[in-house]
Design an enzyme around this catalytic site. Structure first.
Site, short mmCIF file in Angstrom:
data_model
loop_
_atom_site.label_atom_id
_atom_site.label_comp_id
_atom_site.label_asym_id
_atom_site.label_seq_id
_atom_site.Cartn_x
_atom_site.Cartn_y
_atom_site.Cartn_z
CG PHE A 38 10.20 -2.66 -4.91
CD1 PHE A 38 10.64 -3.97 -4.79
CD2 PHE A 38 9.58 -2.07 -3.82
CE1 PHE A 38 10.46 -4.68 -3.60
CE2 PHE A 38 9.40 -2.76 -2.63
CZ PHE A 38 9.84 -4.07 -2.52
CB ALA A 116 3.00 10.65 -2.49
CE1 TYR A 147 4.86 4.10 2.79
CE2 TYR A 147 3.18 4.14 4.52
CZ TYR A 147 3.57 4.40 3.20
OH TYR A 147 2.66 4.96 2.33
P1 NAD Z 1 2.75 1.61 -5.60
O1 NAD Z 1 3.56 0.61 -4.90
O2 NAD Z 1 1.74 1.15 -6.58
O3 NAD Z 1 3.66 2.67 -6.33
C1 NAD Z 1 4.94 3.04 -5.86
C2 NAD Z 1 5.86 3.09 -7.06
O4 NAD Z 1 7.17 3.52 -6.63
C3 NAD Z 1 6.03 1.74 -7.73
O5 NAD Z 1 5.84 1.87 -9.13
C4 NAD Z 1 7.45 1.34 -7.38
O6 NAD Z 1 8.04 0.51 -8.33
C5 NAD Z 1 8.13 2.69 -7.27
N1 NAD Z 1 9.34 2.69 -6.44
C6 NAD Z 1 9.49 2.16 -5.19
N2 NAD Z 1 10.75 2.34 -4.77
C7 NAD Z 1 11.41 3.01 -5.75
C8 NAD Z 1 12.75 3.48 -5.90
N3 NAD Z 1 13.66 3.30 -4.95
N4 NAD Z 1 13.09 4.12 -7.06
C9 NAD Z 1 12.16 4.30 -8.04
N5 NAD Z 1 10.88 3.88 -7.95
C10 NAD Z 1 10.51 3.24 -6.82
O7 NAD Z 1 2.05 2.47 -4.46
P2 NAD Z 1 0.91 3.59 -4.58
O8 NAD Z 1 -0.26 3.10 -3.84
O9 NAD Z 1 0.75 4.05 -5.98
O10 NAD Z 1 1.58 4.74 -3.73
C11 NAD Z 1 2.22 5.86 -4.32
C12 NAD Z 1 2.66 6.82 -3.23
O11 NAD Z 1 1.53 7.26 -2.48
C13 NAD Z 1 3.64 6.20 -2.24
O12 NAD Z 1 4.63 7.17 -1.92
C14 NAD Z 1 2.80 5.90 -1.04
O13 NAD Z 1 3.55 5.95 0.15
C15 NAD Z 1 1.76 7.01 -1.11
N6 NAD Z 1 0.51 6.60 -0.44
C16 NAD Z 1 -0.38 5.77 -1.07
C17 NAD Z 1 -1.54 5.41 -0.44
C18 NAD Z 1 -2.56 4.50 -1.08
O14 NAD Z 1 -3.62 4.26 -0.49
N7 NAD Z 1 -2.31 3.98 -2.26
C19 NAD Z 1 -1.79 5.89 0.85
C20 NAD Z 1 -0.86 6.70 1.47
C21 NAD Z 1 0.28 7.06 0.80
#
Ligand code: NAD
Ligand code: UGA
Length: 295
Positions: A38, A116, A147
């Site tokens: 996604f 996460a 979210y």
């Molecule tokens: P990202 O969007 O790059 O990665 C999320 C991944 O999850 C993507 O590869 C997406 O394709 C996949 N995904 C989404 N819905 C899905 C589903 N239903 N089934 C299978 N895969 C699915 O985001 P990120 O920055 O790498 O974040 C990763 C995690 O860390 C998330 O849970 C996010 O909430 C958490 N987080 C990230 C940050 C940040 O600063 N990057 C901060 C707080 C929390």
């Protein structure tokens, strides 16, 4: 040396997930990535495709998943506001039904799950910095609710499975993270008057904190008396992460920014060359069962 494990990374084709995969693969573990692409990209993990320890499964975690693993890093969820607001209902389903499925999997295989989570569980916090004991200040029906509340339920579910079925869980409340492979239209902090403040960490520090949190022995739950829409101010109190995990951010801001700029520079050059619009979705540091704020 640590025993090699079978490790599932949900959302492993995303920004944080793909860096975690790099770390786990280099440590010699068997790594399975489950992602529905996604917001993630195959390209983020393509360097591992064909490696005997690596498997990539195109799967939506809202549907049950049956595989055999020892540990689950559960990262699958859209993470930046434009991404998670794009389809709020899907965001809620991913964080609730999806997390339920991953906890069901952890229960069946008697594995350990790390969620996460996010600093967004604090909403627009009223106290600074935010300690793990703070309950937050979230608008349940605002535009970010899909979210924020999704992650809050996901945390609740982790503790419910821990209490009811003895599942080992870890909850990392991640604060803003940046680095190569982050989404180009992340957009955060640049909106409004630009007066908001955040705490930023470089992605390798986050990955280090996640691995430490996952592999640390389960601590006793100590019950303490309860302490009491775009957040204006956010800064984690990382005392617990320092004390219990011996973790603290290592990459200086400038160095991290330079590495990130280099990545974006190459990305832009590459996309110009291929004359194709590449996918430019996002980004946000860390907390636990023994809850831990990792910036
Ligand atoms: P990202 O969007 O790059 O990665 C999320 C991944 O999850 C993507 O590869 C997406 O394709 C996949 N995904 C989404 N819905 C899905 C589903 N239903 N089934 C299978 N895969 C699915 O985001 P990120 O920055 O790498 O974040 C990763 C995690 O860390 C998330 O849970 C996010 O909430 C958490 N987080 C990230 C940050 C940040 O600063 N990057 C901060 C707080 C929390
Ligand atoms: C859950 C609770 O665990 C029970 O305590 C509760 O009584 C019950 O809900 C209820 O509704 O009353 P259940 O949903 O049957 O039980 O199954 P879990 O083992 O908790 O699994 C949760 C989800 O994970 C299910 O949707 C299941 O399909 C999924 N799952 C399970 C997987 O995706 N993979 C697996 O390997 C195992």
């Amino acid at each position: 040396l640590e025993r090699e494990k079978r490790i599932l990374v949900t959302g492993g084709a995303g920004f944080v997930g793909s860096h975690l995969v790099d770390r786990l693969m280099i440590e010699g573990h068997e790594v399975t990535v489950v992602d529905n692409f996604f917001t993630g990209r195959k390209r983020n993990v393509e360097h591992w495709i064909g490696h005997e320890n690596f498997e990539l499964i195109n799967h939506d975690i809202v549907n049950p998943l049956f595989i055999e693993v020892d540990q689950i890093y559960h990262l699958a969820s859209p993470a930046s506001p434009p991404n998670y607001m794009y389809n709020p209902v899907k965001t809620i389903k991913t964080n609730t039904i999806g997390t339920n499925n991953m906890l069901g999997l952890a229960k069946r295989v008697r594995g350990r799950l790390l969620l996460a989570s996010t600093s967004e569980v604090y909403g627009d916090p009223e106290i600074h910095p935010q300690p793990e004991e703070y309950w937050g200040h979230v608008n349940p029906i605002g535009p970010r609710a899909c979210y924020d509340e999704g992650k809050r339920v996901a945390e609740t579910m982790c503790y419910a499975y821990a209490k009811q079925d003895g599942i080992q869980v870890r909850v990392a409340r991640i604060f803003n993270t940046f680095g190569p492979r982050m989404h180009m239209n992340d957009g955060r902090v640049v909106y409004g008057e630009g007066q908001q403040t955040r705490s930023f960490q470089y992605v390798s520090d986050l990955v280090d904190g996640l691995v430490k949190l996952m592999n640390r022995g389960t601590s006793k739950i100590v019950k303490k008396p309860a302490m009491q829409d775009d957040p204006k101010k956010r800064k984690p109190d990382i005392t617990k992460a320092k004390n219990y995990l011996n973790w603290s951010p290592q990459v200086p801001m400038l160095e991290g920014i330079n590495r990130t700029i280099e990545y974006f520079f190459n990305e832009l050059r590459r996309s110009k060359h291929s004359e194709r619009n590449f996918h430019v979705p996002e980004t946000d540091s860390l907390k636990s069962y023994h809850k831990t704020n990792l910036i």
